[in-house]
Each structure stands twice: as C-alpha cells, then as structure tokens.
Design a protein around this motif. Sequence first.
Motif, mmCIF file in Angstrom:
data_model
loop_
_atom_site.group_PDB
_atom_site.id
_atom_site.type_symbol
_atom_site.label_atom_id
_atom_site.label_comp_id
_atom_site.label_asym_id
_atom_site.label_seq_id
_atom_site.Cartn_x
_atom_site.Cartn_y
_atom_site.Cartn_z
ATOM 1 N N PHE A 153 9.473 1.201 10.995
ATOM 2 C CA PHE A 153 8.208 1.323 10.256
ATOM 3 C C PHE A 153 8.080 2.683 9.555
ATOM 4 C CE2 PHE A 153 7.507 -1.549 13.839
ATOM 5 C CZ PHE A 153 7.120 -2.696 13.161
ATOM 6 N N ASP A 154 9.139 3.505 9.672
ATOM 7 C CA ASP A 154 9.077 4.851 9.095
ATOM 8 C C ASP A 154 9.087 4.794 7.560
ATOM 9 O OD1 ASP A 154 9.189 7.689 9.020
ATOM 10 O OD2 ASP A 154 11.339 7.562 8.636
ATOM 11 N N LEU A 155 8.182 5.506 6.914
ATOM 12 C CA LEU A 155 8.126 5.525 5.441
ATOM 13 C C LEU A 155 8.413 6.918 4.869
ATOM 14 C CD1 LEU A 155 5.010 3.216 4.829
ATOM 15 C CD2 LEU A 155 7.434 2.589 4.782
ATOM 16 N N SER A 156 9.078 7.758 5.657
ATOM 17 C CA SER A 156 9.439 9.092 5.146
ATOM 18 C C SER A 156 10.325 8.945 3.925
ATOM 19 C CB SER A 156 10.228 9.884 6.189
ATOM 20 O OG SER A 156 9.503 9.962 7.370
ATOM 21 N N ASN A 157 10.163 9.830 2.969
ATOM 22 C CA ASN A 157 10.941 9.820 1.717
ATOM 23 C C ASN A 157 10.656 8.603 0.837
ATOM 24 O OD1 ASN A 157 12.287 12.210 2.456
ATOM 25 N ND2 ASN A 157 13.611 10.994 3.797
ATOM 26 N N LYS A 158 9.563 7.915 1.083
ATOM 27 C CA LYS A 158 9.134 6.809 0.208
ATOM 28 C C LYS A 158 7.881 7.242 -0.551
ATOM 29 C CE LYS A 158 12.048 3.769 2.003
ATOM 30 N NZ LYS A 158 13.257 3.428 1.280
ATOM 31 N N VAL A 159 7.688 6.605 -1.701
ATOM 32 C CA VAL A 159 6.461 6.838 -2.485
ATOM 33 C C VAL A 159 5.739 5.502 -2.661
ATOM 34 C CG1 VAL A 159 5.552 7.465 -4.758
ATOM 35 C CG2 VAL A 159 7.324 8.870 -3.685
ATOM 36 N N ALA A 160 4.472 5.492 -2.287
ATOM 37 C CA ALA A 160 3.655 4.280 -2.422
ATOM 38 C C ALA A 160 2.582 4.487 -3.480
ATOM 39 C CB ALA A 160 2.998 3.938 -1.087
ATOM 40 N N LEU A 161 2.447 3.508 -4.382
ATOM 41 C CA LEU A 161 1.326 3.502 -5.321
ATOM 42 C C LEU A 161 0.266 2.560 -4.760
ATOM 43 C CD1 LEU A 161 4.180 3.224 -7.173
ATOM 44 C CD2 LEU A 161 2.526 3.531 -8.992
ATOM 45 N N VAL A 162 -0.979 3.035 -4.698
ATOM 46 C CA VAL A 162 -2.071 2.191 -4.202
ATOM 47 C C VAL A 162 -3.156 2.158 -5.272
ATOM 48 C CG1 VAL A 162 -3.719 1.773 -2.344
ATOM 49 C CG2 VAL A 162 -1.546 2.942 -1.834
ATOM 50 N N THR A 163 -3.492 0.982 -5.764
ATOM 51 C CA THR A 163 -4.565 0.885 -6.760
ATOM 52 C C THR A 163 -5.917 0.788 -6.040
ATOM 53 O OG1 THR A 163 -4.512 -1.537 -6.966
ATOM 54 C CG2 THR A 163 -3.019 -0.293 -8.399
ATOM 55 N N ALA A 187 2.475 6.948 8.036
ATOM 56 C CA ALA A 187 3.843 6.483 8.321
ATOM 57 C C ALA A 187 4.882 7.310 7.558
ATOM 58 C CB ALA A 187 3.964 5.002 7.965
ATOM 59 N N GLY A 188 4.436 8.249 6.713
ATOM 60 C CA GLY A 188 5.374 9.187 6.088
ATOM 61 C C GLY A 188 5.438 9.137 4.573
ATOM 62 N N ALA A 189 4.770 8.179 3.932
ATOM 63 C CA ALA A 189 4.917 8.017 2.474
ATOM 64 C C ALA A 189 4.054 9.020 1.695
ATOM 65 C CB ALA A 189 4.530 6.599 2.059
ATOM 66 N N ASP A 190 4.603 9.491 0.572
ATOM 67 C CA ASP A 190 3.779 10.187 -0.418
ATOM 68 C C ASP A 190 3.005 9.115 -1.202
ATOM 69 O OD1 ASP A 190 4.763 12.667 0.360
ATOM 70 O OD2 ASP A 190 6.466 12.532 -1.006
ATOM 71 N N ILE A 191 1.845 9.499 -1.730
ATOM 72 C CA ILE A 191 0.932 8.480 -2.273
ATOM 73 C C ILE A 191 0.497 8.797 -3.702
ATOM 74 C CG2 ILE A 191 -1.252 7.237 -1.920
ATOM 75 C CD1 ILE A 191 0.550 6.846 0.482
ATOM 76 N N ALA A 192 0.641 7.800 -4.604
ATOM 77 C CA ALA A 192 0.020 7.855 -5.933
ATOM 78 C C ALA A 192 -1.227 6.983 -5.890
ATOM 79 C CB ALA A 192 0.994 7.359 -6.993
ATOM 80 N N LEU A 193 -2.355 7.564 -6.269
ATOM 81 C CA LEU A 193 -3.631 6.841 -6.235
ATOM 82 C C LEU A 193 -3.979 6.443 -7.661
ATOM 83 C CD1 LEU A 193 -3.876 9.685 -4.326
ATOM 84 C CD2 LEU A 193 -5.734 8.310 -3.444
ATOM 85 N N GLU A 244 -5.082 16.171 4.808
ATOM 86 C CA GLU A 244 -5.038 16.411 6.264
ATOM 87 C C GLU A 244 -3.758 15.829 6.869
ATOM 88 O OE1 GLU A 244 -8.619 14.901 8.155
ATOM 89 O OE2 GLU A 244 -9.826 16.003 6.690
ATOM 90 N N VAL A 245 -3.284 14.691 6.294
ATOM 91 C CA VAL A 245 -2.045 14.083 6.803
ATOM 92 C C VAL A 245 -0.843 14.939 6.370
ATOM 93 C CG1 VAL A 245 -0.648 11.969 6.865
ATOM 94 C CG2 VAL A 245 -3.121 11.801 6.618
ATOM 95 N N GLY A 246 -0.952 15.579 5.205
ATOM 96 C CA GLY A 246 0.086 16.522 4.777
ATOM 97 C C GLY A 246 1.135 15.936 3.848
ATOM 98 N N VAL A 247 0.854 14.768 3.218
ATOM 99 C CA VAL A 247 1.830 14.185 2.294
ATOM 100 C C VAL A 247 1.547 14.664 0.869
ATOM 101 C CG1 VAL A 247 2.179 12.138 3.719
ATOM 102 C CG2 VAL A 247 0.427 12.109 1.908
ATOM 103 N N LYS A 248 2.529 14.425 -0.015
ATOM 104 C CA LYS A 248 2.315 14.731 -1.440
ATOM 105 C C LYS A 248 1.474 13.622 -2.059
ATOM 106 C CE LYS A 248 6.823 16.121 -2.141
ATOM 107 N NZ LYS A 248 8.003 15.890 -2.866
ATOM 108 N N THR A 249 0.680 13.979 -3.065
ATOM 109 C CA THR A 249 -0.163 12.982 -3.727
ATOM 110 C C THR A 249 -0.158 13.210 -5.236
ATOM 111 O OG1 THR A 249 -2.094 14.406 -3.453
ATOM 112 C CG2 THR A 249 -1.775 12.709 -1.787
ATOM 113 N N HIS A 250 -0.476 12.145 -5.943
ATOM 114 C CA HIS A 250 -0.710 12.257 -7.382
ATOM 115 C C HIS A 250 -1.755 11.208 -7.749
ATOM 116 C CE1 HIS A 250 -0.195 12.893 -11.591
ATOM 117 N NE2 HIS A 250 0.209 11.651 -11.811
ATOM 118 N N SER A 251 -2.722 11.605 -8.553
ATOM 119 C CA SER A 251 -3.782 10.673 -8.920
ATOM 120 C C SER A 251 -3.703 10.333 -10.414
ATOM 121 C CB SER A 251 -5.123 11.342 -8.581
ATOM 122 O OG SER A 251 -6.149 10.700 -9.258
#
Length: 253
Positions: A6-16, A33-39, A54-61
């Motif tokens: 279930f580890d998502l380290s080094n993955k990037v998820a886009l969430v609409t 779970a480790g994913a960086d997130i595009a919002l 707070e979780v400490g992942v990279k983000t982009h909006s």
Amino acid sequence: MNVSPFDLSNKVALVTGANTGLGQGMAIALAEAGADIALIGRSEPSNTLAKLSEVGVKTHSILTDLGSADKVSGIISETADILGRADILVNNAGIIKRNEAIDFTPDEWDAVMNVNLRTLFFLSQAFARHLIAAKKPGKIINIASMLTFQGGVRVPSYTASKSGVGGLTKALANEWAGHNINVNAIAPGYFATNNTAALQSDEKRNAEILGRIPCGRWGRPSDLGGAAVFLASQASDYVQGITLPVDGGWLSR
Ligand code: NAP
C-alpha cells in the motif's frame, strides 16, 4: 525490509475537487501513504494544503473550472513538470442538482453531466495518453455513487452521470488494462459533506437515511481513505473495472 503493498512513496496523485469533502479526505489518505499531491479545482484549497503540509508531502495546486473539458490536457503535463511525474488520478469533483424530472432544465442537465462525466472522461484520456506515451503504469479512481446502482429521486442528471461513471470505468479498464493502467471506481454511500447538506438538514430525509445505514451514521471523508489507497497502490494491480461501495452497508439492505 519488506515494502508495504500500500506504500505510495515516490508516486504523484492528482485529486480533483480536493479543497473540501471527500476529495480532501482522499488527498490526505494518499499523502499519508507517501504520495505527493496535485490538487485540481476551482476554489483555493488552502485548508487541504495546510493539512498536507502537516503530513510533509510535496503539493501543487491548479485552479481551473472543471465544468469545461477544454483545458484538461494541460493539467497532467503541468503536474508532471512541477511534481516530476503523474501516477494516480482521482476523478472526484462532482455536483448535484435537485429538481423534479418533469421540471428539469437543460442547464441543470448539462452542468452535472459536464463535471461528473464529460470532464472525467477527457481528463482520464489526457492522463492515459501521458502514461501510454511514457510507457508507464498508472491508476485511475473514479468517484461513483449509490446512484451508480440505484435510481434516486429528483436527481435525474446526477443518476445518469454516476451510472455513466460505472459503465465508463469498465469500458476504460477494458481498453487500458493492457497498458498497465488500472481503472476502478469507489461508490461512497451517504457522507456528511457540502454535497449532502440539503439531505442532512431535512429532518425527515436525514432520519430515513440514517435508519437504513447498518453502521448507523453518516460517512466521514476519512472513511474513504483505505479504499482510495488500495485502488491507488500496487495492492490492486490485478483489480480492474470494479465499483467498490464504501457505504456503511447501505447496499446490503
Ligand atoms: P463537495 O464537498 O461539494 O465537493 C465537491 C468538489 O468538487 C469540491 O471541491 C468542488 O469545488 C468541486 N467541483 C464541483 N464543480 C467543480 C467545477 N466546475 N470545477 C472544479 N471543481 C468543481 O462534495 P463531496 O461530497 O465531497 O463530493 C465529492 C464527490 O463524491 C462528487 O463526485 C460526489 O458526487 C461524490 N459523492 C458524494 C457523496 C456524499 O454523500 N457526499 C456520495 C456519493 C458520491 P467547490 O468547493 O469550489 O464547489
């Protein structure tokens, strides 16, 4: 050391639609779970960005109106440019219009179908084109509904769109599984968000809904986290075309 499936380290998820509600809940779960997130959405996601920091992942909006599918192809490339890759797409943004079928207007029909189904398709297509060109695997998670399975009342375009999401999930899985792209859906039951505010504040409907949910409570956005991480991760590599209910038992009644 064993790595969790279930580890998502080094993955990037886009969430609409991740500024609030279920999108925010899933974005936080994927990040944990480790994913960086595009919002991706039309409203500034400041509250979600604060929680993700707070979780400490990279983000982009990316601020964009998903009521039109015209600009969607740029969303995937911008994410890959800024966060380095694009592995997971959660098609969560959605709206509902309530009106008697007999009075329903073309605008009420089109507004819902455009966000819930048309943009979902064209954003998925842009994502799949990106992955196939790069010969990379990926995960698409569509947000369906109980009205993928049932008819509902006074929400004809919503039912049509979410039934379409269930069918499209299977159709895209059939075409893209061979490219190592998993296409699945989650069907939330009744969750306490802006989308269901009218139902929650209607005393009669609220009691009817709670009376039918075996878990005896409205869902919370965090209740979707496990299903989202499962369908985003290697744990679901052989799962294709399903719509997974997360409904406190609603469909079992
Ligand atoms: P919500 O709190 O109303 O969130 C919907 C999200 O979609 C918001 O971020 C919203 O942005 C965004 N959105 C809507 N139209 C958009 C547009 N034209 N362009 C960009 N973003 C747009 O509702 P929710 O309950 O979390 O809903 C999330 C998904 O779950 C939807 O697909 C919904 O149909 C589905 N769902 C919800 C339930 C439930 O019980 N809550 C049950 C089954 C399925 P704004 O904040 O700017 O409006």
